[in-house]
Design a protein around this motif. Structure first.
Motif, PDB file in Angstrom:
ATOM      1  N   VAL A   1      50.685  -8.046 108.466  1.00  0.00           N
ATOM      2  CA  VAL A   1      49.769  -6.686 108.437  1.00  0.00           C
ATOM      3  C   VAL A   1      50.761  -5.577 108.110  1.00  0.00           C
ATOM      4  CG1 VAL A   1      48.212  -4.988 109.688  1.00  0.00           C
ATOM      5  CG2 VAL A   1      48.067  -7.336 110.057  1.00  0.00           C
ATOM      6  N   VAL A   2      50.689  -4.895 106.748  1.00  0.00           N
ATOM      7  CA  VAL A   2      51.447  -4.065 106.350  1.00  0.00           C
ATOM      8  C   VAL A   2      51.383  -2.592 106.889  1.00  0.00           C
ATOM      9  CG1 VAL A   2      52.564  -3.159 104.434  1.00  0.00           C
ATOM     10  CG2 VAL A   2      52.070  -5.323 104.352  1.00  0.00           C
ATOM     11  N   GLU A   3      50.075  -2.211 106.933  1.00  0.00           N
ATOM     12  CA  GLU A   3      49.635  -0.929 107.229  1.00  0.00           C
ATOM     13  C   GLU A   3      48.059  -1.100 107.440  1.00  0.00           C
ATOM     14  OE1 GLU A   3      49.652   2.253 104.134  1.00  0.00           O
ATOM     15  OE2 GLU A   3      50.400   0.551 102.855  1.00  0.00           O
ATOM     16  N   HIS A   4      47.550   0.016 108.344  1.00  0.00           N
ATOM     17  CA  HIS A   4      46.064   0.064 108.326  1.00  0.00           C
ATOM     18  C   HIS A   4      45.794   1.625 108.780  1.00  0.00           C
ATOM     19  CE1 HIS A   4      47.422  -0.494 112.650  1.00  0.00           C
ATOM     20  NE2 HIS A   4      46.637   0.470 113.098  1.00  0.00           N
ATOM     21  N   HIS A   5      44.548   2.015 108.210  1.00  0.00           N
ATOM     22  CA  HIS A   5      44.119   3.364 108.279  1.00  0.00           C
ATOM     23  C   HIS A   5      42.770   3.432 108.765  1.00  0.00           C
ATOM     24  CE1 HIS A   5      48.171   4.283 106.661  1.00  0.00           C
ATOM     25  NE2 HIS A   5      48.063   3.268 105.852  1.00  0.00           N
ATOM     26  N   VAL A   6      42.260   4.160 109.293  1.00  0.00           N
ATOM     27  CA  VAL A   6      40.743   4.479 109.762  1.00  0.00           C
ATOM     28  C   VAL A   6      40.207   5.610 108.393  1.00  0.00           C
ATOM     29  CG1 VAL A   6      38.989   5.479 111.195  1.00  0.00           C
ATOM     30  CG2 VAL A   6      41.197   4.365 112.133  1.00  0.00           C
ATOM     31  N   PHE A   7      39.052   5.270 107.903  1.00  0.00           N
ATOM     32  CA  PHE A   7      38.392   5.996 106.933  1.00  0.00           C
ATOM     33  C   PHE A   7      36.947   5.925 107.219  1.00  0.00           C
ATOM     34  CE2 PHE A   7      38.097   2.039 104.726  1.00  0.00           C
ATOM     35  CZ  PHE A   7      37.099   2.092 103.862  1.00  0.00           C
ATOM     36  N   ARG A   8      36.362   7.115 106.453  1.00  0.00           N
ATOM     37  CA  ARG A   8      34.885   7.194 106.698  1.00  0.00           C
ATOM     38  C   ARG A   8      34.119   7.798 105.335  1.00  0.00           C
ATOM     39  NH1 ARG A   8      32.079  11.523 109.834  1.00  0.00           N
ATOM     40  NH2 ARG A   8      30.324  10.752 111.119  1.00  0.00           N
ATOM     41  N   VAL A   9      33.157   7.420 105.123  1.00  0.00           N
ATOM     42  CA  VAL A   9      32.424   7.906 103.819  1.00  0.00           C
ATOM     43  C   VAL A   9      31.168   8.704 104.358  1.00  0.00           C
ATOM     44  CG1 VAL A   9      31.367   7.473 101.645  1.00  0.00           C
ATOM     45  CG2 VAL A   9      33.386   6.104 102.322  1.00  0.00           C
ATOM     46  N   THR A  10      30.755   9.837 103.565  1.00  0.00           N
ATOM     47  CA  THR A  10      29.569  10.505 103.837  1.00  0.00           C
ATOM     48  C   THR A  10      28.856  10.432 102.154  1.00  0.00           C
ATOM     49  OG1 THR A  10      30.634  11.885 105.372  1.00  0.00           O
ATOM     50  CG2 THR A  10      28.339  12.572 104.548  1.00  0.00           C
ATOM     51  N   ARG A  11      27.509   9.975 102.479  1.00  0.00           N
ATOM     52  CA  ARG A  11      26.800   9.965 101.207  1.00  0.00           C
ATOM     53  C   ARG A  11      25.489  10.538 101.318  1.00  0.00           C
ATOM     54  NH1 ARG A  11      28.189   5.254  98.293  1.00  0.00           N
ATOM     55  NH2 ARG A  11      29.540   3.729  99.324  1.00  0.00           N
ATOM     56  N   ASN A  12      25.049  10.996  99.826  1.00  0.00           N
ATOM     57  CA  ASN A  12      23.837  11.725  99.956  1.00  0.00           C
ATOM     58  C   ASN A  12      22.595  11.024 100.471  1.00  0.00           C
ATOM     59  OD1 ASN A  12      21.422  12.989  98.777  1.00  0.00           O
ATOM     60  ND2 ASN A  12      22.327  13.338  96.731  1.00  0.00           N
ATOM     61  N   ALA A  13      21.969  11.703 101.397  1.00  0.00           N
ATOM     62  CA  ALA A  13      21.018  11.459 101.958  1.00  0.00           C
ATOM     63  C   ALA A  13      19.498  11.847 101.867  1.00  0.00           C
ATOM     64  CB  ALA A  13      21.085  11.613 103.714  1.00  0.00           C
ATOM     65  N   GLU A  14      19.562  12.687 100.770  1.00  0.00           N
ATOM     66  CA  GLU A  14      18.300  13.340 100.164  1.00  0.00           C
ATOM     67  C   GLU A  14      17.362  12.297  99.808  1.00  0.00           C
ATOM     68  OE1 GLU A  14      16.932  17.163 100.186  1.00  0.00           O
ATOM     69  OE2 GLU A  14      17.710  16.015 101.897  1.00  0.00           O
ATOM     70  N   LEU A  15      16.028  12.282  99.937  1.00  0.00           N
ATOM     71  CA  LEU A  15      14.911  11.330  99.514  1.00  0.00           C
ATOM     72  C   LEU A  15      14.349  12.063  98.395  1.00  0.00           C
ATOM     73  CD1 LEU A  15      13.503  10.290 103.028  1.00  0.00           C
ATOM     74  CD2 LEU A  15      15.373   9.038 101.531  1.00  0.00           C
ATOM     75  N   GLU A  16      13.881  11.148  97.602  1.00  0.00           N
ATOM     76  CA  GLU A  16      12.994  11.563  96.164  1.00  0.00           C
ATOM     77  C   GLU A  16      11.763  10.967  96.192  1.00  0.00           C
ATOM     78  OE1 GLU A  16      15.285  11.698  92.531  1.00  0.00           O
ATOM     79  OE2 GLU A  16      17.284  11.691  93.617  1.00  0.00           O
ATOM     80  N   VAL A  17      10.896  11.083  97.014  1.00  0.00           N
ATOM     81  CA  VAL A  17       9.473  10.758  97.198  1.00  0.00           C
ATOM     82  C   VAL A  17       8.636  11.561  96.517  1.00  0.00           C
ATOM     83  CG1 VAL A  17       7.385  10.057  98.881  1.00  0.00           C
ATOM     84  CG2 VAL A  17      10.013   9.790  99.489  1.00  0.00           C
ATOM     85  N   ASP A  18       8.117  10.915  95.217  1.00  0.00           N
ATOM     86  CA  ASP A  18       7.038  11.517  94.700  1.00  0.00           C
ATOM     87  C   ASP A  18       5.525  11.628  95.116  1.00  0.00           C
ATOM     88  OD1 ASP A  18       5.399  12.953  92.887  1.00  0.00           O
ATOM     89  OD2 ASP A  18       5.957  11.626  90.978  1.00  0.00           O
ATOM     90  N   ASP A  19       5.153  12.346  95.958  1.00  0.00           N
ATOM     91  CA  ASP A  19       3.854  12.220  96.721  1.00  0.00           C
ATOM     92  C   ASP A  19       2.524  12.689  95.915  1.00  0.00           C
ATOM     93  OD1 ASP A  19       4.302  14.732  97.003  1.00  0.00           O
ATOM     94  OD2 ASP A  19       4.241  14.815  99.290  1.00  0.00           O
TER      95      ASP A  19
END
Length: 741
Positions: A265-283
């Motif tokens: 194991v050479v290296e390790h790092h913590v990471f976290r991704v945030t994504r677009n959470a908007e919904l597109e519902v055509d009611d």
């Protein structure tokens, strides 16, 4: 609890107390022509172009106020940790919704500036600069203040290196039995594409290589989210007051050799991704709304990335790999300012776990014991809640007044009462084990007509609300999912009861959700009334919500999207006319946010006419107070504390002509144009006196809080040893309990 000290400046308060400048008589005529300003009100109406603050930056300043409480050494220590968690979860949602929306506007070519004059690109740049500063403050607060001070109190968040040998051995066994079987290292090479990284998940980026030589290889390990983030470390306990935790990612990192057997194991790092959470519902489409919503919820997890958080120690080449691979084939890019290097632990929202698990009352706020409203107290001769309501309107104030002995009891008694024929109610958010839902189900099973409007598009509660809707349907309730093109955000309930050959309607209209858990930490008002006009109004409104009625006019209600903005502005104009006729006027709003330009411009006109305008705004404020010639008569305050200030309250005028309204609507475009909202006029004098006292105390110079200046900067009020500032929420809590005990 002891009563509030005399210096709390909460008088007037109770039902017996007169209003400021006299009692209220809402039916009194207003000076000037009703509903319109004086004929010269359009003179000098040109308003400066730079009169609006940016809403996104204003929201970030709200989160900065939350962070200020975490940094405040006078706040109990575990409450400071809680505010760090709130800041983190708030910022997550801001990126998932607001930043994602700005990025989408740019991708669609919608580049026009907003009311504040900033283009989407300029907004994103300003957001990045302010966020970087706040994230740095947030991390420093934890690493330099909260964590060391917790450790002094024997509440420790440790690293693997901090543990003793016997603790290592116990946690190795825990890892082998409970963690190792659920981990799946995913290699990235020509045969294994870069794995999907789910939004807000915690991950380890690991670089390994063959000890005998060869290239460095990359792999990703997802930190399980169905295991507590902080693992309790067993060991000597100091009379139950000690708590020692190891972050889960630390435990996994310490055992990477088991996951990559035979590799270095050479290296390790913590990471976290945030994504677009908007919904597109055509009611508007001809399909089942629940099915369409469930389909979009499944797609939400695949939204484009909008933020990458990485450990501050990450190497440049691993970071470049993450940025490149996250862009993938979606034609999405993560700009430099979308990447945040975070010192210390990522995702401090997990501090909620520490706050909830550590049993240290000395490090927390005093527990809240809500009081039963005196008019709902059982007494020697118990009376039903309906008998109490027939005596007159009742205003409850949560969390100071108990939700369970008021709102919950109202629905439960209606469900059990054989004379109740129907219950109609809206549900926007509720809890996982809601007694309100249980009562509605019991009512339907007892043969009552139960109509429930469940807003399945309530952001981040969509799946839960779909579950409630189906459960209620199976029990025999008539369930409506909302209106085409609109969210139903109003908080209303109506009970129809047979009494002496007639039908009588009992109503509740609130500012907060029918949610027994948040009712203990959210500040909200609720009106109970048997007034026939309100009953007729709610009957008409439910016909709009469940049928094809297009009614827009009501008796004691203002209803969006047709009547709230126009109704409030009409009353602002009346107060302008009153000020011109008498030389004085008063407008006071208490809201979560004020963004709507038409309403803000009306308040600017009121200030120019000499009307005193007091705004108590918890979150976003796009209005600039204190600008000479524009808003020198406007004050903006914000109160951020242990309870989330959530109520919406509107007051026009003082003395005999004061008019009060409460309801669900904030002064934002979405509330006024794209939601069904309801405000109700408060006509009971005791209730008006109660609202007057809250507004007066909130704006008092003796009360703690934050003041907004014309440049958009918030300044925390500072007291002295001789004259400490009053904590409004604590004073209200003490006063309510002392009065009702």
């Amino acid at each position: 609890m002891d009563p509030a000290p005399a210096s709390t400046d909460l008088t007037p308060w109770g039902a017996e107390t007169a209003l400021s400048e006299g009692n209220v008589a809402p039916t009194q005529a207003w000076p000037g022509e009703a509903g319109v300003a004086d004929s010269d009100s359009t003179v000098d109406e040109r308003l400066p172009d730079d009169r609006f603050l940016n809403r996104e930056l204003s929201w970030l300043e709200f989160n900065a106020r939350v962070l200020t409480l975490a940094e405040d050494p006078t706040v109990p220590l575990l409450e400071r940790a809680k505010f760090l968690a709130i800041f983190a979860s708030n910022l997550d949602e801001f990126y998932m919704v607001r930043v994602a929306g700005l990025k989408r506007r740019m991708q669609m070519g919608l580049l026009a500036p907003g009311p504040d004059g900033l283009t989407p690109r300029e907004m994103l740049r300003s957001i990045a600069e302010r966020t970087a500063d706040l994230v740095s403050r947030h991390a420093r607060c934890f690493t330099e203040q909260i964590a060391p001070t917790l450790a002094e109190q024997h509440v420790e968040i440790l690293t693997w290196a901090d543990l003793a040998d016997d603790e290592h051995e116990r946690l190795r066994a825990y890892f082998r039995d409970q963690i190792f079987p659920v981990l799946t290292p995913l290699a990235v090479d020509p045969a294994h594409p870069f794995p999907y990284i789910s939004s807000l998940s915690l991950n380890l980026a690991v670089v390994v290589r063959d000890p005998d030589g060869g290239p460095e290889l990359f792999a990703r390990i997802k930190v399980p989210n169905n295991v507590p983030r902080f693992i309790a470390v067993m060991g000597p306990v100091d009379d139950g007051r000690a708590a020692r935790y190891l972050p889960l990612e630390e435990l996994i990192a310490a055992h990477l050799g088991l996951l990559f057997s035979g590799m270095q194991v050479v290296e390790h790092h913590v990471f976290r991704v945030t994504r677009n959470a908007e919904l597109e519902v055509d009611d508007d489409r001809d399909e089942d709304l629940l099915q369409a919503l469930e389909r979009e919820l499944a797609r939400r997890r695949f939204g484009p990335p909008v933020r990458l958080e990485v450990a501050a120690t990450i190497s440049d080449h691993v970071l470049q790999l993450l940025v490149r691979e996250l862009a993938g084939t979606l034609d999405e890019t993560l700009a430099d300012h979308d990447v945040l290097r975070v010192p210390g632990l990522l995702d401090l929202s997990a501090l909620w776990q520490v706050h909830n698990e550590v049993d240290r009352p000395d490090l927390k706020d005093r527990p809240v014991r809500p009081a039963t409203h005196p008019l709902f107290a059982e007494g020697e001769v118990p009376r039903s809640i309906f008998a109490r309501m027939r005596d007159g309107d009742i205003l409850v104030h949560h969390p100071y007044h108990s939700f369970s002995t008021s709102v919950q009891r109202f629905i439960e008694q209606a469900a059990a009462d054989p004379n109740v024929l129907a219950i109609k109610q809206t549900l926007y958010r509720t809890s996982g084990d809601s007694p309100v839902v249980d009562a509605l189900i019991a009512a339907a099973q007892a043969g009552k007509q139960v109509v429930v409007l469940v807003e399945v598009k309530a952001r981040f509660d969509e799946l839960a609300n779909i579950g409630w809707a189906r459960m209620l349907e199976r029990a025999g309730c008539h369930v409506v999912y909302g209106m085409v093109g609109l969210k139903t955000h109003c908080k209303i309930a109506m009970v129809v009861r047979h009494e002496g050959g007639y039908l009588k309607r009992y109503c509740h209209i609130g500012t907060g959700n029918y949610h027994p858990k948040t009712a203990r930490i959210y500040e909200d008002f609720g009106l109970f009334t048997a007034d026939p006009e309100v009953g007729a109004d709610l009957t008409d409104l439910f016909n709009v919500l469940t049928g094809y009625s297009r009614q827009t006019g009501y008796r004691r209600l203002l209803v969006a999207p047709h009547g709230v903005r126009s109704g409030l502005i009409e009353r602002v104009e009346r107060e302008i006319a009153a000020a011109k006729a008498t030389g004085s006027g008063l407008i006071q709003f208490k809201v979560n946010s004020i963004v709507d330009e038409e309403t803000i411009d009306a308040l600017y006109r009121a200030s120019r006419a000499g009307v005193t305008v007091d705004l108590n705004v918890r979150g976003i404020c796009a209005l600039r107070p204190g600008v000479p010639g524009l808003s020198e008569n406007i004050r903006v305050r914000s109160i951020v504390g242990r309870f989330l200030e959530h109520s919406r309250l509107f007051r026009f005028g003082s003395g005999d002509r004061a008019e009060f309204w409460i309801g669900s609507a904030d002064l934002m475009h979405r509330n006024l144009d794209r939601r069904v909202e309801a405000l109700v006029q408060i006509t009971d004098r005791a209730a008006q006196s109660q609202l007057d006292a809250v507004l007066t105390a909130a704006m008092s110079d003796a009360t703690g809080g934050f003041d907004l200046d014309q440049h958009g900067e918030w300044h925390r009020r500072v007291g002295t040893d001789e004259a400490p500032l009053v904590d409004l929420q604590d004073a209200l809590l003490r006063r309510t309990i002392a009065r009702h005990d």
